[in-house]
Design a protein around this motif. Structure first.
Motif, mmCIF file in Angstrom:
data_model
loop_
_atom_site.group_PDB
_atom_site.id
_atom_site.type_symbol
_atom_site.label_atom_id
_atom_site.label_comp_id
_atom_site.label_asym_id
_atom_site.label_seq_id
_atom_site.Cartn_x
_atom_site.Cartn_y
_atom_site.Cartn_z
ATOM 1 N N GLY A 167 0.782 -1.230 0.000
ATOM 2 C CA GLY A 167 0.000 0.000 0.000
ATOM 3 C C GLY A 167 0.808 1.271 0.000
ATOM 4 N N ALA A 168 2.127 1.182 -0.124
ATOM 5 C CA ALA A 168 3.015 2.356 -0.237
ATOM 6 C C ALA A 168 2.812 3.334 0.912
ATOM 7 N N SER A 169 2.814 2.829 2.153
ATOM 8 C CA SER A 169 2.733 3.725 3.313
ATOM 9 C C SER A 169 4.034 4.515 3.445
ATOM 10 N N ALA A 170 3.996 5.586 4.229
ATOM 11 C CA ALA A 170 5.159 6.468 4.350
ATOM 12 C C ALA A 170 6.375 5.721 4.901
ATOM 13 N N SER A 171 6.150 4.840 5.877
ATOM 14 C CA SER A 171 7.277 4.139 6.498
ATOM 15 C C SER A 171 7.967 3.195 5.519
ATOM 16 N N VAL A 172 7.176 2.433 4.751
ATOM 17 C CA VAL A 172 7.787 1.480 3.823
ATOM 18 C C VAL A 172 8.374 2.205 2.621
ATOM 19 N N VAL A 173 7.774 3.317 2.200
ATOM 20 C CA VAL A 173 8.354 4.099 1.090
ATOM 21 C C VAL A 173 9.685 4.686 1.505
ATOM 22 N N ARG A 174 9.753 5.236 2.711
ATOM 23 C CA ARG A 174 11.021 5.786 3.192
ATOM 24 C C ARG A 174 12.102 4.722 3.245
ATOM 25 N N ALA A 175 11.787 3.563 3.822
ATOM 26 C CA ALA A 175 12.776 2.490 3.917
ATOM 27 C C ALA A 175 13.168 1.969 2.532
ATOM 28 N N SER A 176 12.188 1.852 1.635
ATOM 29 C CA SER A 176 12.471 1.320 0.303
ATOM 30 C C SER A 176 13.359 2.258 -0.495
ATOM 31 N N ILE A 177 13.099 3.553 -0.398
ATOM 32 C CA ILE A 177 13.944 4.509 -1.116
ATOM 33 C C ILE A 177 15.374 4.440 -0.606
ATOM 34 N N MET A 178 15.535 4.293 0.716
ATOM 35 C CA MET A 178 16.892 4.170 1.262
ATOM 36 C C MET A 178 17.586 2.922 0.737
ATOM 37 N N PHE A 179 16.880 1.794 0.723
ATOM 38 C CA PHE A 179 17.477 0.566 0.201
ATOM 39 C C PHE A 179 17.793 0.695 -1.286
ATOM 40 N N LEU A 180 16.918 1.369 -2.040
ATOM 41 C CA LEU A 180 17.183 1.563 -3.464
ATOM 42 C C LEU A 180 18.397 2.461 -3.679
ATOM 43 N N SER A 221 9.639 7.750 12.244
ATOM 44 C CA SER A 221 10.529 6.846 11.512
ATOM 45 C C SER A 221 11.816 7.560 11.102
ATOM 46 N N PHE A 222 11.676 8.789 10.614
ATOM 47 C CA PHE A 222 12.854 9.554 10.172
ATOM 48 C C PHE A 222 13.789 9.858 11.339
ATOM 49 N N ILE A 273 15.281 7.821 22.238
ATOM 50 C CA ILE A 273 15.690 9.166 22.634
ATOM 51 C C ILE A 273 15.501 10.160 21.490
ATOM 52 N N PHE A 274 15.815 9.737 20.268
ATOM 53 C CA PHE A 274 15.673 10.660 19.142
ATOM 54 C C PHE A 274 14.212 10.915 18.786
ATOM 55 N N THR A 275 13.312 10.045 19.199
ATOM 56 C CA THR A 275 11.887 10.297 18.952
ATOM 57 C C THR A 275 11.212 11.023 20.109
ATOM 58 N N LEU A 276 11.938 11.282 21.194
ATOM 59 C CA LEU A 276 11.349 11.944 22.351
ATOM 60 C C LEU A 276 10.726 13.300 22.019
ATOM 61 N N PRO A 277 11.401 14.188 21.273
ATOM 62 C CA PRO A 277 10.778 15.493 20.986
ATOM 63 C C PRO A 277 9.431 15.367 20.277
ATOM 64 N N ILE A 278 9.327 14.423 19.339
ATOM 65 C CA ILE A 278 8.071 14.246 18.613
ATOM 66 C C ILE A 278 7.002 13.673 19.530
ATOM 67 N N LEU A 279 7.382 12.686 20.353
ATOM 68 C CA LEU A 279 6.430 12.116 21.302
ATOM 69 C C LEU A 279 5.962 13.164 22.302
ATOM 70 N N TYR A 280 6.880 14.025 22.737
ATOM 71 C CA TYR A 280 6.542 15.081 23.690
ATOM 72 C C TYR A 280 5.536 16.055 23.075
ATOM 73 N N PHE A 281 5.752 16.397 21.804
ATOM 74 C CA PHE A 281 4.913 17.406 21.157
ATOM 75 C C PHE A 281 3.532 16.854 20.815
ATOM 76 N N PHE A 282 3.464 15.605 20.315
ATOM 77 C CA PHE A 282 2.198 15.072 19.806
ATOM 78 C C PHE A 282 1.426 14.247 20.837
ATOM 79 N N TYR A 283 2.146 13.489 21.682
ATOM 80 C CA TYR A 283 1.455 12.536 22.550
ATOM 81 C C TYR A 283 1.621 12.852 24.033
ATOM 82 N N GLY A 284 2.756 13.388 24.448
ATOM 83 C CA GLY A 284 2.957 13.725 25.850
ATOM 84 C C GLY A 284 3.316 12.560 26.728
ATOM 85 N N ASN A 285 3.612 11.377 26.146
ATOM 86 C CA ASN A 285 4.042 10.246 26.967
ATOM 87 C C ASN A 285 4.997 9.375 26.165
ATOM 88 N N VAL A 286 5.793 8.595 26.876
ATOM 89 C CA VAL A 286 6.783 7.730 26.235
ATOM 90 C C VAL A 286 6.890 6.448 27.049
#
Length: 629
Positions: A167-180, A221-222, A273-286
């Motif tokens: 289904g070409a989701s963002a996560s698999v597209v990102r990973a596939s482009i990197m592998f390509l 993912s990024f 740790i690198f996803t903490l800022p995004i989790l803090y901004f969008f969800y508020g828990n980790v």
């Protein structure tokens, strides 16, 4: 729910349309609907290009469409059905999610357990899944008499087909482009640059799909991949110097096992740790269990993905199908049970919305800046710092809960004729739903628990009625926050028994424990006592009047009551010592009583009859926090 394209003559707007009944619309139909529209606020829906939410009450089909299902979507559906047929419903649905990207088939309980332990990214096909499958594909091609260069060439169309199939989701597209990027660079040049591949993948995704900018999954993912690339040189810090003749095989095995375990753990730590800022901004828990969950569960997934693929390839052979089915069910069941056990730990989900969290995050960001810019920071020192950081944050959290706020934090809510009282005490959260006949105000519960109470669970949800809508609202709430226990009153009629049966079906699906209670029952949390709701039917009332109270030791805290209980003088005498009174929506006709009542809060229709200055009125869709002694 329906996704509808609304054409107003100038442009087409994609809308998410929802209704409480089945409208019978099919793909490609032209329809006419009637309802109320509002802009969407959910980040995921915005990332999909959806611009409006329409709650419609009436709809009809103008003409039937003849849309054709794309080839890869049809193939995906057939492969998913094959997996479920061969592996069983539970194992097959999980296999379809991690192999083919069909997350909708996974039960809500599994999704919530994975979310609590910080492992929900496994349900979205991404770089982890693709790397395992590519390794399996390379192993298969290794037996063919072709060169490494030709294997790389064959790998490119295989990756493209996999992207289209899932289904070409963002996560698999990102990973596939990197592998390509890596595959093409290995064919044309000798060097591979991970950061260039990552940034190139991000640029291509945003160029072809600008709405992906709103996709939280893409940024999680990024950021996780960025952290792994930046610290790739120190993710395997254990090495043994082995001399020939001193049992090299044993030490090499130990060395490899230790490197694998430590690499998995540190990779999960860095990604978290690198996803903490995004989790803090969008969800508020980790989840603090994410590294442990990765260490324990990723090896299961690494073994299961090739087995699921083998099931698709040779699962039609009776003998092979029996063996693969048994192995896949055993491993999948073990993995899911471990995830469930981890999610039951109270420390699994830690809130980042505490007032002091921002300072901890600033210290953490400063530490990683030093780690990147100075060569003297070693992995062992980093582990010591991270351990001290986690202990300090946990200590501050405990001090905050037990010392700064040792009181009962209470939130009173009202939407229309539905009231709710939520309170938190010593790390436990209780929600009491008082519903008046329509859909209960349960969805905002999760926002209150996450944002105001700094919690990750609802420990106890108390229902005062057994109405049929509770099964639907419980399902919605269970998809947003983990509910440990639901208390419901013993059914008194056939209709209530039917409602209870519907709710009990959610027990296994959502992992909720259901317990019934009788009149005059109570629940204790340390020295706090909640006297569970009682329903009283008055002579001239068409509704049951709900009453419950909350005590802390010998101290009276609050009492919820429909003001119709003024007809019972004994009731007022029994509860007159409570400093906080909450008047429910059914008190609208008792103006004189509500005006002369002790200081408190009036909800819903009762709020319109309040003129006293000591009573706080609460109109529709408003919430107000009250801190009790």
């Amino acid at each position: 729910s329906y996704i509808i394209a609304v054409d107003n003559g100038k442009k087409t707007v994609i809308c998410l349309c929802e209704t409480d009944r089945t409208a019978g619309f099919g793909e490609g139909d032209r329809v006419r609907i009637k309802g109320k529209a509002s802009p969407v606020e959910e980040t995921y829906e915005r990332s999909e290009g959806i611009r409006a939410l329409i709650m419609f009450t009436d709809g009809e089909t103008i003409s039937c469409g003849k849309g054709k299902t794309p080839f890869f979507s049809c193939l995906n559906a057939r492969l998913s059905s094959f997996l479920i047929e061969r592996l069983g419903k539970d194992t097959g649905s999980f296999a379809s999610a991690v192999l083919l990207g069909n997350r909708n088939l996974v039960s809500p309980a599994i999704k919530m357990n994975f979310r609590v332990i910080g492992f929900s990214h496994v349900l979205a096909v991404s770089g982890l899944h693709l790397s395992v499958l590519i390794s399996f594909f390379n192993l298969f091609l290794h037996f063919l008499p072709i060169s490494k260069r030709k294997r790389q060439i064959l790998l490119i169309p295989a990756i493209v087909c996999f992207v289209l199939l899932t289904g070409a989701s963002a996560s698999v597209v990102r990973a596939s482009i990197m592998f390509l990027f890596f595959a093409v660079s290995s064919l044309l040049w000798e060097d591979h640059d991970g950061l260039t591949a990552l940034l190139g993948a991000l640029a291509l995704i945003l160029f072809f799909s600008p709405f992906s900018l709103f996709d939280v999954g893409l940024w999680l993912s990024f950021s996780a991949t960025l952290g792994i690339l930046l610290f790739s040189s120190c993710l395997s810090p254990v090495h043994f110097s082995v001399r020939r003749g001193n049992k090299p095989v044993f030490f090499m095995i130990v060395n490899r096992v230790l490197n694998t375990v430590i690499s998995l753990f540190l990779t999960a730590v860095v990604a978290s740790i690198f996803t903490l800022p995004i989790l803090y901004f969008f969800y508020g828990n980790v989840s603090v269990l994410a590294p442990l969950a990765s260490l324990v569960l990723i090896p299961f997934l690494t073994v299961l993905l090739p087995l699921y693929l083998l099931t698709l390839l040779i699962g039609f052979w009776p003998f092979a199908a029996g063996i693969l089915s048994f192995v896949c069910r055993t491993l999948t069941d073990t993995m899911l049970r471990l995830a469930e056990r981890f999610s039951e730990w109270d420390v699994a989900l830690i809130s980042l919305s505490y007032p002091f969290s921002r300072y901890f995050l600033m210290v953490l960001a400063g530490f990683f800046a030093v780690l990147l810019l100075t060569p003297w920071m070693k992995p062992k020192r980093a582990l010591v710092f991270l351990s001290a950081f986690i202990i300090a944050y946990g200590g501050f959290t405990y001090h905050y809960e037990m010392t700064v706020f040792p009181v009962v934090r209470t939130e009173v809510m009202n939407t229309g004729k539905n009231d709710a009282v939520l309170f938190r005490y010593r790390g436990r959260t209780v929600a009491i739903d008082v519903s008046g006949g329509s859909y209960a105000a349960m969805i905002p519960y999760s926002d209150v628990v996450y944002d105001d109470f700094h919690a990750g669970y609802i420990d106890v949800l108390v229902l005062t009625h057994c109405h049929t809508y509770h099964a639907g609202t419980l399902a919605k709430l269970g998809g947003r926050i983990k509910i440990k226990t639901v208390l419901y009153p013993e059914p008194q009629s056939d209709a209530e028994k039917a409602c209870v049966e519907k709710m009990l079906l959610l027990s296994e699906e959502y992992g909720i424990q259901f317990v019934s209670y009788r009149e005059e029952a109570s629940v204790g949390i340390d020295d706090l006592t909640l006297r569970l709701p009682s329903r009283l039917r008055l002579g001239r009332s068409t509704h049951d009047v709900i009453v419950f109270s909350l005590d802390c030791g010998e101290e009276k805290l609050l009492c919820y009551a429909g003001s119709g209980l003024s007809e019972l003088p004994a009731f007022w005498n029994a509860y007159e010592d409570y400093p906080l009174w909450i008047f429910g929506s059914h008190g609208a006709l008792y103006k004189a009583v509500v005006e002369s009542a002790p200081p408190g809060v009036a909800l819903g229709e009762a709020a319109g009859y309040i003129v006293g200055t000591d009573v706080t009125t609460l109109s529709d869709d408003r919430t107000e926090r009250i801190l009790t002694p």
